[in-house]
Design an enzyme around this catalytic site. Sequence first.
Site, PDB file in Angstrom:
ATOM      1  N   CYS A   1      11.794   7.356 -12.065  1.00  0.00           N
ATOM      2  CA  CYS A   1      10.596   7.565 -12.891  1.00  0.00           C
ATOM      3  C   CYS A   1      10.855   7.952 -14.342  1.00  0.00           C
ATOM      4  O   CYS A   1      10.468   7.214 -15.242  1.00  0.00           O
ATOM      5  CB  CYS A   1       9.704   8.576 -12.207  1.00  0.00           C
ATOM      6  SG  CYS A   1       9.156   7.914 -10.629  1.00  0.00           S
ATOM      7  N   PHE A   2      11.487   9.095 -14.595  1.00  0.00           N
ATOM      8  CA  PHE A   2      11.625   9.531 -15.985  1.00  0.00           C
ATOM      9  C   PHE A   2      12.242   8.440 -16.870  1.00  0.00           C
ATOM     10  O   PHE A   2      11.674   8.101 -17.915  1.00  0.00           O
ATOM     11  CB  PHE A   2      12.456  10.810 -16.095  1.00  0.00           C
ATOM     12  CG  PHE A   2      11.739  12.069 -15.683  1.00  0.00           C
ATOM     13  CD1 PHE A   2      10.384  12.062 -15.385  1.00  0.00           C
ATOM     14  CD2 PHE A   2      12.408  13.278 -15.603  1.00  0.00           C
ATOM     15  CE1 PHE A   2       9.718  13.216 -15.007  1.00  0.00           C
ATOM     16  CE2 PHE A   2      11.759  14.439 -15.232  1.00  0.00           C
ATOM     17  CZ  PHE A   2      10.421  14.408 -14.933  1.00  0.00           C
TER      18      PHE A   2
END
Length: 458
Positions: free
Chosen positions: A276-277
């Site tokens: 995600c990040f």
Amino acid sequence: MRNKTRICIIGAGYVGLTYAAGLASKGFRVSLVDVNEATIARVNLGSSPIDEPGLERALAGGVKKGLIRGYTRLDDVFQGSDVLFICVGTYCDDAGNINLAQVRSVARDLRDCYQKGTDPGYKVICVKSTVICGTTDNVVLPAVEESGKKAGVDFGLAMSPEFLKEGSALDDILHPDKIVIGGMDQRSIDGVKCVLQAFLGPDEEGKVIETDLRTAELIKYAQNSFLATKISFINEMSRFAEAFGVDVGKVARAIGMDSRISPKFLNAGPGFGGSCFPKDVRALYTAGKRAGMEPLLLKAVLDVNEGQKAHVLSLLTSARQVRGLKVAVLGLAFKAGTGDTRESVSRTVVPGLLGAGAKSVKVHDPSHFARDEFKREFPASDRLSYCERVEEALAGADACIILTEWPEYMRLRPSDLAGMAPRPLVIDSRRILPRHEFKEGGIEIVTLGESTSRSFVP
Ligand code: NAD
Ligand code: UGA
């Protein structure tokens, strides 16, 4: 307690599977749709295809009670669903653009279902995948409307970003800090709210934030980017700490005690990874560029992160020559508590070691999901081997690099390294080992973000 609203979840990955289990635990009947037949076959046997605490049990319970059932075709369940959550992947392409192929494909499936069926009645379609602003109203809406159905009349449209963390996914869903629901109209918001508020206690109504579609989309990116910024910030401070002869842990502890900063997400380490990040910050950065901006802060966050991954290897190369070295790598997952190795620093360090001529690289991770996933991309060879036990990886190694903060690595003490080669070196990129104990035990240890060098002169 049975809940009347019939749910369909499209995409049985981390988000979809966890939602299915969480909603079933609240009495909802959930149809889980995924194009991956093996995933659906496993779900229907009550077995989890991913490694998440409590998930297997919750899924098995839901399947056994007849509340969860997996399908490979949306067609089979569309008619009987009231609220449909889109939980498919939104990956980044090489240029950093969000890849909406899976979202587009689901939108077309929804269109086809509307076109085929007799009037299925009003439904709410809710995007849960992380998508760049404008996706729900400019991609999903027109695709579904190609069926001849009208948004706001025949179906509702909502966007409710998800904030769960891997490693505590089910717990995060069952006890959310907040629930954000963006909708094209109030009816759409209410349709989703009547489902998601099952996760709130009687006094928690205030945790629901209602917005329009685009605000909901941006909230998700703003939150992930902010957390990633905190990590890159403390990682940059860790480099100052190394240069100035300071322990970054003490700096983080002190600034984190200011309630405006908070101690969370201030652990210096080998850079943020995961599914995600990295992709979300990249996607927001690229979307900003396309919108004519120059997102300088996001670029710095990404650059610092890449630099930090490379720095882990340099902690080793500045202490030893890698050519001919036998190295144990502890931790493949991008963080403890998950079997996910996506964008993990291990994907930089392991090929880096092999490329620099290490004699052998023995890797370990307590999660067999992580080992299997990593092995698919980096197959075992005469120089790369996979170990089921830490001792196996350490046996005969000249150096050991800790990449993931698994509890069993935190418990390592000098006596556990007895099987390593003489004069072993430990690189602790997660700052989880008691440095002094190792030094007193005669073991050379390099801790990321910590140095006693006093050579810097202003
Ligand atoms: P994932 O890759 O684990 O799962 C996606 C699933 O969708 C796969 O099983 C895939 O087979 C399935 N799929 C693909 N196309 C499909 C189609 N046309 N019809 C049905 N199924 C299809 O993804 P994930 O980690 O669950 O993430 C999903 C979304 O949620 C992403 O946008 C992600 O950014 C976001 N998100 C993820 C997390 C997390 O911790 N993983 C947390 C919050 C938000
Ligand atoms: C993250 C967010 O925390 C979730 O809220 C969000 O829903 C999710 O992304 C998403 O959008 O998919 P996750 O990727 O599972 O969740 O993991 P985190 O715990 O946030 O860790 C991300 C990375 O940052 C890991 O590599 C971790 O080791 C690193 N990290 C985290 C640090 O290096 N230092 C810290 O202090 C915290």
